[in-house]
Design an enzyme around this catalytic site. Structure first.
Site, PDB file in Angstrom:
ATOM      1  N   ARG A  27       0.796  -1.230   0.000  1.00 45.41           N
ATOM      2  CA  ARG A  27       0.000   0.000   0.000  1.00 45.41           C
ATOM      3  C   ARG A  27       0.827   1.278   0.000  1.00 45.41           C
ATOM      4  NH1 ARG A  27      -4.191  -2.470   4.213  1.00 45.41           N
ATOM      5  NH2 ARG A  27      -2.284  -3.606   4.619  1.00 45.41           N
ATOM      6  N   LYS A  86       0.689 -19.191   5.553  1.00 44.89           N
ATOM      7  CA  LYS A  86      -0.300 -19.629   6.511  1.00 44.89           C
ATOM      8  C   LYS A  86      -0.889 -18.424   7.230  1.00 44.89           C
ATOM      9  CE  LYS A  86       1.155 -20.707  10.705  1.00 44.89           C
ATOM     10  NZ  LYS A  86       1.676 -19.565  11.473  1.00 44.89           N
ATOM     11  N   HIS A  93       6.760 -23.291   6.704  1.00 45.96           N
ATOM     12  CA  HIS A  93       8.222 -23.127   6.684  1.00 45.96           C
ATOM     13  C   HIS A  93       8.943 -24.218   7.470  1.00 45.96           C
ATOM     14  CE1 HIS A  93       7.727 -21.082  10.584  1.00 45.96           C
ATOM     15  NE2 HIS A  93       9.018 -21.260  10.774  1.00 45.96           N
ATOM     16  N   LYS A 152      12.964 -26.647   6.922  1.00 43.46           N
ATOM     17  CA  LYS A 152      14.073 -26.796   7.869  1.00 43.46           C
ATOM     18  C   LYS A 152      14.813 -28.100   7.551  1.00 43.46           C
ATOM     19  CE  LYS A 152      11.636 -24.400  11.615  1.00 43.46           C
ATOM     20  NZ  LYS A 152      12.389 -23.260  12.101  1.00 43.46           N
ATOM     21  N   GLU A 211       8.266 -22.337  22.667  1.00 41.64           N
ATOM     22  CA  GLU A 211       8.799 -21.013  22.338  1.00 41.64           C
ATOM     23  C   GLU A 211       8.874 -20.161  23.584  1.00 41.64           C
ATOM     24  OE1 GLU A 211       7.782 -19.470  18.166  1.00 41.64           O
ATOM     25  OE2 GLU A 211       5.901 -20.148  19.029  1.00 41.64           O
ATOM     26  N   HIS A 256       2.420 -26.708  11.475  1.00 42.78           N
ATOM     27  CA  HIS A 256       3.774 -27.199  11.751  1.00 42.78           C
ATOM     28  C   HIS A 256       3.764 -28.547  12.479  1.00 42.78           C
ATOM     29  CE1 HIS A 256       4.616 -23.232  10.469  1.00 42.78           C
ATOM     30  NE2 HIS A 256       4.569 -22.630  11.636  1.00 42.78           N
TER      31      HIS A 256
HETATM   32  C1  BG6 Z   1       5.099 -19.225  12.766  1.00 40.22           C
HETATM   33  C2  BG6 Z   1       4.122 -18.856  13.832  1.00 40.22           C
HETATM   34  O1  BG6 Z   1       4.463 -19.943  11.744  1.00 40.22           O
HETATM   35  O2  BG6 Z   1       6.117 -20.036  13.325  1.00 40.22           O
HETATM   36  C3  BG6 Z   1       4.813 -18.133  14.977  1.00 40.22           C
HETATM   37  O3  BG6 Z   1       3.115 -18.012  13.283  1.00 40.22           O
HETATM   38  C4  BG6 Z   1       5.970 -18.956  15.487  1.00 40.22           C
HETATM   39  O4  BG6 Z   1       3.904 -17.859  16.027  1.00 40.22           O
HETATM   40  C5  BG6 Z   1       6.861 -19.380  14.339  1.00 40.22           C
HETATM   41  O5  BG6 Z   1       6.689 -18.168  16.401  1.00 40.22           O
HETATM   42  C6  BG6 Z   1       7.912 -20.346  14.819  1.00 40.22           C
HETATM   43  O6  BG6 Z   1       8.828 -20.566  13.788  1.00 40.22           O
HETATM   44  P1  BG6 Z   1      10.309 -21.009  14.113  1.00 40.22           P
HETATM   45  O7  BG6 Z   1      10.908 -21.271  12.777  1.00 40.22           O
HETATM   46  O8  BG6 Z   1      10.943 -19.868  14.850  1.00 40.22           O
HETATM   47  O9  BG6 Z   1      10.203 -22.220  14.964  1.00 40.22           O
END
Ligand code: BG6
Length: 515
Positions: free
Chosen positions: A65, A173, A203, A207, A241, A266
C-alpha cells in the site's frame, strides 16, 4: 538462547549449496513492506543471490500500500539487510539492488494491478525475466482470495496448460481458520489457478532438520524395522517457544491461538513425517500421498474425547530468564477477556496398522522457559531386566531424540555397563550435531523453499487434501471448545504449561520430557 549452533541466531549462516539454478523469473512480493518480507524473505532472496542460486535474469518487485518508488524500496531493503547482518553485503548489494523494484497499490484496486502488469513488462524488458512469475502472498489471510482474483482479472496468471511462461503462487499460513473457510479459500484459489501452481508454505518443511526425519528413517535400514507399535512405546513432539506476543502480533495471534498457529500446520507436518509409511520415491506426490494417509488416520473425536485428550492453556504473568512477562490478556492488542490458548497439549493415537494404540503426545506454547523443538521416540523396555539399572525411570528403554532446533541434531540413548564388578547399567548417549558433523549450521528454511518454488518442486509444500484433512481434525477441537468444552487454564509465563497438561500424560504413566 544464543547457542552458536542455533541457525536462527547465526548471521553467518551458510548459503544453500549451489545446485540447479532456476529459470529467469520475477518474484512479486505482496506485503513488501511487512514483517515477513523484511525478517525472512528478503534475507533469504539475498542469500540465494549471494550463493549463486538465483539466475542472473531474476528480479524482485515489491507490491504494497505504501506510496514508495524503486529507490525508496531499495533503501528500505538495504537497511533491512544491514540490520540482518547478512554476509558479504558490500560485494553482493551492488548487483542485488538494481534487481529490486516497487509497484504501489491496495490489494483490491484493479488499477494497481494494471500498473503492476506494466511494471512487470518493464522488468521483463530490463532484466530478461521472460514472463515467468512467482507471486508471494506475504499478507494477512483476508487478502489471499482478493489478490488471486485480481491477478486473474488483470491477466497476470498464465495457465499451465498452455505453452508459455509459468506462474506460481506462494500462499502463507494460515490457510483458512477452520475446515469451512479453508475449503472456501481453496475453491476461490482454484477458480483462477491450477493446483500445480499453488504452493502452500509451511516453513517447518524447509528446515533441514525436518527433512532429515525422512533421511533418518528411510536412508538407514536400522530404524524402520523398529518404527512401529511393536517397539515404540510413545512419541512426544514438542514445539516450545520462549517468545510471547512481542513484535505487535497480538491482534493476529488472538484470532488464531496455538492450535491454529502451530498445531494445524507445523505440528501436523512433523507428525506426518514421523508417522508416514515409506514413499515409493521422493517425488512430490509420492511423499504427500503418504503424509495424507497419516492425516486421514487421525482420530474422530466427540466432545468427551476432546475434553479427555486436549489441554488449552493461556499464560499468566511470570518471568522468563529473569525478565518479567505480563499476562497474555494484558499484552498489546489482546482483549482482557480473551480465551485464546497460548499453549496446547494433546494426546492422540493414529488409526492404522503401524501405530494403533501408540500415544502421540503433542505440546506447543508461547512464553515457555526456552525455545526448543524436538521429537522424542520412546522405545519399549527390554522384555526382561537382566541388569541393575542406574537410570531413573527409563528402565532401560531406548530413546531417540530428533532435535529440530536449536542445537540441531539427534541423539540415541541406550544402556551401557558401568565399569566394575557389578552388573549395573547406566544410560549413555550417541549424539549427532549438525554444527560439528557438517561444519556449518543448516541454511534458513525460506531459502530452500523459495528456491524450490522457482524450480517448480512442490514436495515441501502442502497439498490441498492435506490441508483439508488437518483442518478436519483441528475443527473438531475448535467446535468442542466453542461449545464450552475445555476452558483455557492459566500457566505462569516461564513455566512448562499448566498442571493439567502434566496430568494428561501422567494418566498414562508417562511424563513430559524435561528440555
Ligand atoms: C510461525 C508462527 O508460523 O512459526 C509463529 O506463526 C511462530 O507464532 C513461528 O513463532 C515459529 O517458527 P520457528 O521457525 O521460529 O520455529
Amino acid at each position: 538462547m544464543s547457542d552458536p549452533t542455533d541457525a536462527e541466531a547465526n548471521p553467518l549462516r551458510e548459503c544453500l549449496p549451489r545446485t540447479r539454478v532456476p529459470e529467469p523469473c520475477v518474484v512479486v512480493l505482496f506485503g513488501a513492506t511487512g514483517d515477513l518480507t523484511h525478517r525472512k524473505l528478503m534475507p533469504a532472496l539475498y542469500n540465494l543471490a549471494r550463493g549463486g542460486n538465483l539466475p542472473a535474469e531474476c528480479a524482485i518487485v515489491g507490491f504494497a500500500r505504501r506510496d514508495w518508488d524503486d529507490a525508496k524500496f531499495r533503501s528500505e531493503i538495504e537497511t533491512t539487510l544491514k540490520g540482518a547482518a547478512v554476509s558479504d553485503f558490500d560485494d553482493v548489494w551492488p548487483q542485488f539492488a538494481p534487481r529490486l523494484a516497487f509497484s504501489p497499490g491496495t490489494f483490491d484496486d484493479e488499477k494497481a494491478y494494471e500498473a503492476l502488469r506494466a511494471k512487470l513488462e518493464q522488468v521483463d524488458a530490463t532484466h530478461g525475466t521472460k514472463g515467468n512469475r512467482l507471486y508471494y502472498l506475504a499478507v494477512a489471510p483476508e487478502f489471499f482470495a482478493i489478490i488471486v482474483e485480481q491477478l486473474g482479472k488483470a491477466g497476470l496468471i498464465q495457465s499451465p496448460h498452455q505453452e508459455g511462461p509459468w506462474t506460481r503462487i506462494v500462499i502463507e499460513k494460515p490457510f483458512g481458520h477452520d475446515l469451512k473457510s479453508a475449503r472456501t479459500l481453496n475453491r476461490d484459489v482454484s477458480r483462477v489457478l491450477d493446483e500445480s501452481q499453488v504452493y502452500r508454505i509451511d516453513h517447518y518443511l524447509g528446515k533441514e532438520t525436518v527433512q532429515n526425519i525422512l533421511a533418518l528413517r528411510f536412508g538407514n535400514s536400522m530404524f524402520e524395522p523398529v518404527w512401529n507399535r511393536r517397539h515404540v512405546e510413545s512419541v512426544q513432539i514438542t514445539v516450545a517457544e520462549e517468545v510471547g506476543m512481542a513484535g505487535g502480533r497480538g491482534a493476529y495471534y488472538d484470532t488464531s491461538g496455538a492450535i491454529r498457529d502451530m498445531v494445524q500446520n507445523h505440528m501436523m507436518q512433523l507428525l506426518c513425517l514421523v508417522a508416514m509409511e515409506p514413499p515409493v520415491d521422493l517425488s512430490a506426490d509420492a511423499v504427500r500421498n503418504e503424509k495424507l494417509k497419516v492425516l486421514q488416520s487421525l482420530p474422530k473425536w466427540n466432545d468427551d474425547d476432546v475434553a479427555r485428550n486436549v489441554v488449552r492453556g493461556q499464560y499468566a504473568a511470570g518471568s522468563i530468564q529473569g525478565a518479567d512477562v505480563p499476562a497474555y490478556h494484558q499484552e498489546k492488542g489482546i482483549p482482557p477477556d480473551s480465551k485464546t490458548g497460548t499453549y496446547v497439549a494433546l494426546r492422540l493415537t493414529l488409526n492404522n496398522w503401524r501405530w494403533a494404540d501408540v500415544p502421540f503426545y503433542l505440546r506447543t506454547g508461547k512464553a515457555l522457559p526456552k525455545r526448543a523443538t524436538e521429537i522424542a521416540i520412546q522405545f519399549k523396555q527390554p522384555p526382561t531386566a537382566l541388569f541393575e539399572s542406574d537410570t531413573e525411570g527409563s528402565g532401560g528403554a531406548n530413546l531417540l531424540i530428533l532435535r529440530i532446533q536449536p542445537n540441531e541434531g539427534a541423539s540415541l540413548a541406550f544402556q551401557a555397563k558401568i565399569p566394575g564388578s557389578r552388573r549395573r547399567l547406566q544410560e549413555v548417549r550417541m549424539d549427532f550435531r549438525y554444527g560439528t558433523a557438517f561444519a556449518s549450521p543448516p541454511p534458513e528454511a525460506y531459502e530452500r523453499l523459495l528456491l524450490d518454488v522457482m524450480l517448480g518442486d512442490p514436495t515441501l509444500f502442502t497439498r490441498t487434501d492435506e490441508v483439508d484433512s488437518a483442518w478436519r481434525f483441528i475443527t473438531t477441537i475448535l467446535d468442542a471448545w466453542d461449545r464450552g468444552v475445555g476452558q483455557p487454564v492459566p500457566y505462569p509465563a516461564g513455566t512448562w504449561g499448566p498442571p493439567e497438561a502434566d496430568r494428561l500424560i501422567e494418566a498414562d504413566g508417562g511424563s513430559w520430557r524435561r528440555l
